[in-house]
Each structure stands twice: as structure tokens, then as C-alpha cells.
Motif scaffolding. Structure first.
Motif, PDB file in Angstrom:
ATOM      1  N   ALA A  32      53.672   1.514  29.485  1.00  0.00           N
ATOM      2  CA  ALA A  32      53.868   2.701  30.313  1.00  0.00           C
ATOM      3  C   ALA A  32      52.586   3.017  31.065  1.00  0.00           C
ATOM      4  O   ALA A  32      51.492   2.654  30.631  1.00  0.00           O
ATOM      5  N   PRO A  33      52.685   3.686  32.212  1.00  0.00           N
ATOM      6  CA  PRO A  33      51.484   4.025  32.971  1.00  0.00           C
ATOM      7  C   PRO A  33      50.509   4.809  32.115  1.00  0.00           C
ATOM      8  O   PRO A  33      50.896   5.760  31.430  1.00  0.00           O
ATOM      9  N   PRO A  34      49.235   4.402  32.084  1.00  0.00           N
ATOM     10  CA  PRO A  34      48.275   5.069  31.217  1.00  0.00           C
ATOM     11  C   PRO A  34      47.930   6.463  31.703  1.00  0.00           C
ATOM     12  O   PRO A  34      48.009   6.766  32.881  1.00  0.00           O
ATOM     13  N   THR A  35      47.565   7.315  30.754  1.00  0.00           N
ATOM     14  CA  THR A  35      47.107   8.658  31.067  1.00  0.00           C
ATOM     15  C   THR A  35      45.769   8.884  30.390  1.00  0.00           C
ATOM     16  O   THR A  35      45.476   8.272  29.368  1.00  0.00           O
ATOM     17  N   PRO A  36      44.914   9.746  30.936  1.00  0.00           N
ATOM     18  CA  PRO A  36      43.584   9.943  30.357  1.00  0.00           C
ATOM     19  C   PRO A  36      43.660  10.430  28.921  1.00  0.00           C
ATOM     20  O   PRO A  36      44.520  11.220  28.552  1.00  0.00           O
ATOM     21  N   THR A  37      42.752   9.928  28.087  1.00  0.00           N
ATOM     22  CA  THR A  37      42.650  10.362  26.707  1.00  0.00           C
ATOM     23  C   THR A  37      41.201  10.682  26.397  1.00  0.00           C
ATOM     24  O   THR A  37      40.298  10.301  27.131  1.00  0.00           O
ATOM     25  N   ALA A  38      40.993  11.351  25.265  1.00  0.00           N
ATOM     26  CA  ALA A  38      39.641  11.760  24.901  1.00  0.00           C
ATOM     27  C   ALA A  38      38.783  10.582  24.473  1.00  0.00           C
ATOM     28  O   ALA A  38      37.559  10.624  24.569  1.00  0.00           O
ATOM     29  N   ASP A  39      39.414   9.479  23.995  1.00  0.00           N
ATOM     30  CA  ASP A  39      38.625   8.378  23.450  1.00  0.00           C
ATOM     31  C   ASP A  39      38.478   7.206  24.407  1.00  0.00           C
ATOM     32  O   ASP A  39      37.994   6.151  24.030  1.00  0.00           O
ATOM     33  N   GLY A  40      38.892   7.372  25.644  1.00  0.00           N
ATOM     34  CA  GLY A  40      38.759   6.248  26.561  1.00  0.00           C
ATOM     35  C   GLY A  40      39.017   6.634  27.997  1.00  0.00           C
ATOM     36  O   GLY A  40      39.471   7.721  28.295  1.00  0.00           O
ATOM     37  N   ARG A  41      38.716   5.711  28.880  1.00  0.00           N
ATOM     38  CA  ARG A  41      38.879   5.935  30.314  1.00  0.00           C
ATOM     39  C   ARG A  41      40.043   5.077  30.787  1.00  0.00           C
ATOM     40  O   ARG A  41      40.079   3.884  30.542  1.00  0.00           O
ATOM     41  N   GLU A  42      40.986   5.706  31.480  1.00  0.00           N
ATOM     42  CA  GLU A  42      42.161   4.984  31.932  1.00  0.00           C
ATOM     43  C   GLU A  42      42.398   5.229  33.417  1.00  0.00           C
ATOM     44  O   GLU A  42      42.205   6.325  33.921  1.00  0.00           O
ATOM     45  N   THR A  43      42.823   4.189  34.085  1.00  0.00           N
ATOM     46  CA  THR A  43      43.164   4.299  35.496  1.00  0.00           C
ATOM     47  C   THR A  43      44.427   3.503  35.736  1.00  0.00           C
ATOM     48  O   THR A  43      44.849   2.712  34.897  1.00  0.00           O
ATOM     49  N   SER A  44      45.047   3.692  36.883  1.00  0.00           N
ATOM     50  CA  SER A  44      46.225   2.914  37.225  1.00  0.00           C
ATOM     51  C   SER A  44      46.227   2.609  38.705  1.00  0.00           C
ATOM     52  O   SER A  44      45.589   3.281  39.502  1.00  0.00           O
ATOM     53  N   ALA A  45      46.978   1.544  39.054  1.00  0.00           N
ATOM     54  CA  ALA A  45      47.165   1.132  40.447  1.00  0.00           C
ATOM     55  C   ALA A  45      45.832   0.983  41.182  1.00  0.00           C
ATOM     56  O   ALA A  45      45.683   1.413  42.299  1.00  0.00           O
ATOM     57  N   SER A  46      44.877   0.343  40.544  1.00  0.00           N
ATOM     58  CA  SER A  46      43.578   0.084  41.173  1.00  0.00           C
ATOM     59  C   SER A  46      43.591  -1.308  41.760  1.00  0.00           C
ATOM     60  O   SER A  46      43.570  -2.292  41.041  1.00  0.00           O
ATOM     61  N   THR A  47      43.644  -1.398  43.074  1.00  0.00           N
ATOM     62  CA  THR A  47      43.737  -2.693  43.727  1.00  0.00           C
ATOM     63  C   THR A  47      42.394  -3.090  44.309  1.00  0.00           C
ATOM     64  O   THR A  47      41.817  -2.366  45.107  1.00  0.00           O
ATOM     65  N   SER A  48      41.909  -4.251  43.901  1.00  0.00           N
ATOM     66  CA  SER A  48      40.642  -4.748  44.426  1.00  0.00           C
ATOM     67  C   SER A  48      40.834  -5.218  45.862  1.00  0.00           C
ATOM     68  O   SER A  48      41.828  -5.841  46.200  1.00  0.00           O
ATOM     69  N   SER A  49      39.871  -4.921  46.729  1.00  0.00           N
ATOM     70  CA  SER A  49      39.929  -5.391  48.116  1.00  0.00           C
ATOM     71  C   SER A  49      38.773  -6.338  48.400  1.00  0.00           C
ATOM     72  O   SER A  49      38.444  -6.588  49.549  1.00  0.00           O
ATOM     73  N   VAL A  50      38.143  -6.852  47.341  1.00  0.00           N
ATOM     74  CA  VAL A  50      37.001  -7.737  47.504  1.00  0.00           C
ATOM     75  C   VAL A  50      37.476  -9.111  47.955  1.00  0.00           C
ATOM     76  O   VAL A  50      38.354  -9.716  47.347  1.00  0.00           O
ATOM     77  N   ASP A  51      36.892  -9.624  49.042  1.00  0.00           N
ATOM     78  CA  ASP A  51      37.207 -10.956  49.539  1.00  0.00           C
ATOM     79  C   ASP A  51      36.780 -11.977  48.491  1.00  0.00           C
ATOM     80  O   ASP A  51      35.611 -12.006  48.103  1.00  0.00           O
ATOM     81  N   ASP A  66      28.689   2.995  28.783  1.00  0.00           N
ATOM     82  CA  ASP A  66      29.728   3.949  28.426  1.00  0.00           C
ATOM     83  C   ASP A  66      31.059   3.445  28.951  1.00  0.00           C
ATOM     84  O   ASP A  66      31.151   2.330  29.474  1.00  0.00           O
ATOM     85  N   GLU A  67      32.119   4.281  28.821  1.00  0.00           N
ATOM     86  CA  GLU A  67      33.446   3.850  29.246  1.00  0.00           C
ATOM     87  C   GLU A  67      33.507   3.530  30.734  1.00  0.00           C
ATOM     88  O   GLU A  67      34.162   2.577  31.153  1.00  0.00           O
ATOM     89  N   ALA A  68      32.810   4.332  31.549  1.00  0.00           N
ATOM     90  CA  ALA A  68      32.804   4.074  32.987  1.00  0.00           C
ATOM     91  C   ALA A  68      32.145   2.732  33.286  1.00  0.00           C
ATOM     92  O   ALA A  68      32.604   1.965  34.139  1.00  0.00           O
ATOM     93  N   GLY A  69      31.065   2.439  32.577  1.00  0.00           N
ATOM     94  CA  GLY A  69      30.392   1.159  32.767  1.00  0.00           C
ATOM     95  C   GLY A  69      31.246  -0.006  32.318  1.00  0.00           C
ATOM     96  O   GLY A  69      31.286  -1.059  32.982  1.00  0.00           O
ATOM     97  N   ALA A  70      31.954   0.171  31.192  1.00  0.00           N
ATOM     98  CA  ALA A  70      32.831  -0.892  30.702  1.00  0.00           C
ATOM     99  C   ALA A  70      33.979  -1.144  31.673  1.00  0.00           C
ATOM    100  O   ALA A  70      34.366  -2.294  31.907  1.00  0.00           O
ATOM    101  N   ALA A  71      34.530  -0.071  32.253  1.00  0.00           N
ATOM    102  CA  ALA A  71      35.614  -0.221  33.228  1.00  0.00           C
ATOM    103  C   ALA A  71      35.121  -0.971  34.462  1.00  0.00           C
ATOM    104  O   ALA A  71      35.821  -1.844  34.994  1.00  0.00           O
ATOM    105  N   ALA A  72      33.909  -0.649  34.909  1.00  0.00           N
ATOM    106  CA  ALA A  72      33.338  -1.335  36.072  1.00  0.00           C
ATOM    107  C   ALA A  72      33.071  -2.798  35.757  1.00  0.00           C
ATOM    108  O   ALA A  72      33.286  -3.681  36.601  1.00  0.00           O
ATOM    109  N   ALA A  73      32.599  -3.078  34.538  1.00  0.00           N
ATOM    110  CA  ALA A  73      32.332  -4.457  34.142  1.00  0.00           C
ATOM    111  C   ALA A  73      33.627  -5.269  34.066  1.00  0.00           C
ATOM    112  O   ALA A  73      33.662  -6.436  34.466  1.00  0.00           O
TER     113      ALA A  73
END
Length: 199
Positions: A32-51, A66-73
């Protein structure tokens, strides 16, 4: 190209082995589409546009353990997957991959084999449909669960003639990431979108 190993071969599937700490984070079978929780960072429909042919630039968030850094990695990992096959340059891929990552080594070997043959891979960027990241141990261990949509790809030789094609598809990537003065991807599990990780 993202395929689990079968009796006939294809891509290896690396099981996450961080132990009991991950067992409590097992996901439901229902994607199911993720929703934000206290123990993690969740996003949806993130489309990369990198060539895929242009070397991706790490997001500034990757400087934080942190969670933001892990998501970026995790997103950078997906971008480097495309870039490695399109360019044949494994330097950034190997820089992010841990020595423990069997999947990462398999991809590096495939990229090197294609490059040695003089071939290259053409494809549109892989998109991230949903992303969920959580912290396992503060500033050290993180988990990421991504649903990605891989575009069809074509492998061509030096003359531009097609030598192989791949239909792409939608996959679940379960990643184990760690921080030690920078991010490393320690293990990757490639699954069907509706399949729960084996941890």
C-alpha cells in the motif's frame, strides 16, 4: 536487468543479514502507498529525472547519518545503477558499494563484461515509485524499501546495432545501508513488488 537468480542464471539475490534488529521491521505483503511514521522517512511517486549517461551528483542530504541521508543514498544507488550500465564507469558505484554487497559485485561484473565487449546499454532512467527508510541503530545502520520501475533497455555494440534487449519492469529493492564517515550499501535484495523482504 534487475532479476533474481533462477535455475538458469540471471542476477544474484543477496539476502539482508543484519540479524534480529531487522526482523521487527518486516513489511506487510500488501504494498500500500506508504505514509509518514515516527520511526522512518517515507515518500511515494518519486521519479528520477537523472540522465543515465550523465554522472549523477550526490544529494546534499547524503552528508547526514539520518533517515533523510539514507533515503538520498538509496536514491543515489538507483541512479548509479543506470549510470554504470550506460557509461561503463564503475568508480562511483564501487565507491558506494560495501565489500559485503554480493549484488553490487554482480552488477559491477556485468557492467565490466559489457564494457569489455565494446557494448553499451541505452535506457530511460529507473523511477522510484515508493520509498521507505528507517533507522536501525542511530547514525550507523539503516534499512530502505524501494519499489522501482525499470524502463526497457537495449544493449548495442560499437556500430549501434542491437545485441540484446530487456523489458524492464517493476521491482522491490530491500537495502541495508550503513554510515561510517559516508554511506555504504551493504546488501541488496531484489524482489517482486508484492513480495515481502526475507528479514
Amino acid at each position: 536487468m534487475l532479476r533474481r537468480r533462477t535455475a538458469q542464471g540471471a542476477f544474484a539475490i543477496a539476502l539482508l543479514t543484519l540479524g534480529p534488529a531487522l526482523a521487527a521491521c518486516a513489511l506487510d505483503d500488501d504494498p500500500a502507498p506508504p505514509t509518514p511514521t515516527a520511526d522512518g522517512r517515507e515518500t511515494s511517486a518519486s521519479t528520477s529525472s537523472v540522465d543515465p549517461v550523465v554522472r549523477p551528483i550526490p544529494d546534499a542530504a547524503m552528508t547526514s547519518p539520518d533517515e533523510a541521508g539514507a533515503a538520498a543514498a538509496a536514491e543515489y544507488f538507483v541512479q548509479l545503477y543506470d549510470y554504470s550500465f550506460a557509461s561503463g564507469n564503475l568508480e562511483p558505484w564501487n565507491g558506494l558499494a560495501s565489500e559485503t554487497c554480493d549484488f553490487c559485485r554482480d552488477i559491477a561484473a556485468d557492467v565490466a563484461e559489457i564494457g569489455q565487449s565494446g557494448n553499451r546499454t541505452l535506457n530511460e532512467p529507473t523511477s522510484i515509485v515508493t520509498s521507505r527508510v528507517w533507522m536501525i541503530e542511530p547514525a550507523k545502520w539503516f534499512g530502505a524499501d524501494l519499489i522501482v520501475r525499470e524502463a526497457p533497455s537495449t544493449q548495442v555494440d560499437a556500430t549501434g546495432a542491437t545485441v540484446a534487449t530487456d523489458d524492464g519492469g517493476e521491482f522491490r529493492l530491500a537495502l541495508a545501508l550503513s554510515w561510517a564517515d559516508g554511506w555504504k550499501v551493504d546488501e541488496v535484495d531484489v524482489l517482486d513488488p508484492d513480495e515481502a523482504p526475507k528479514w
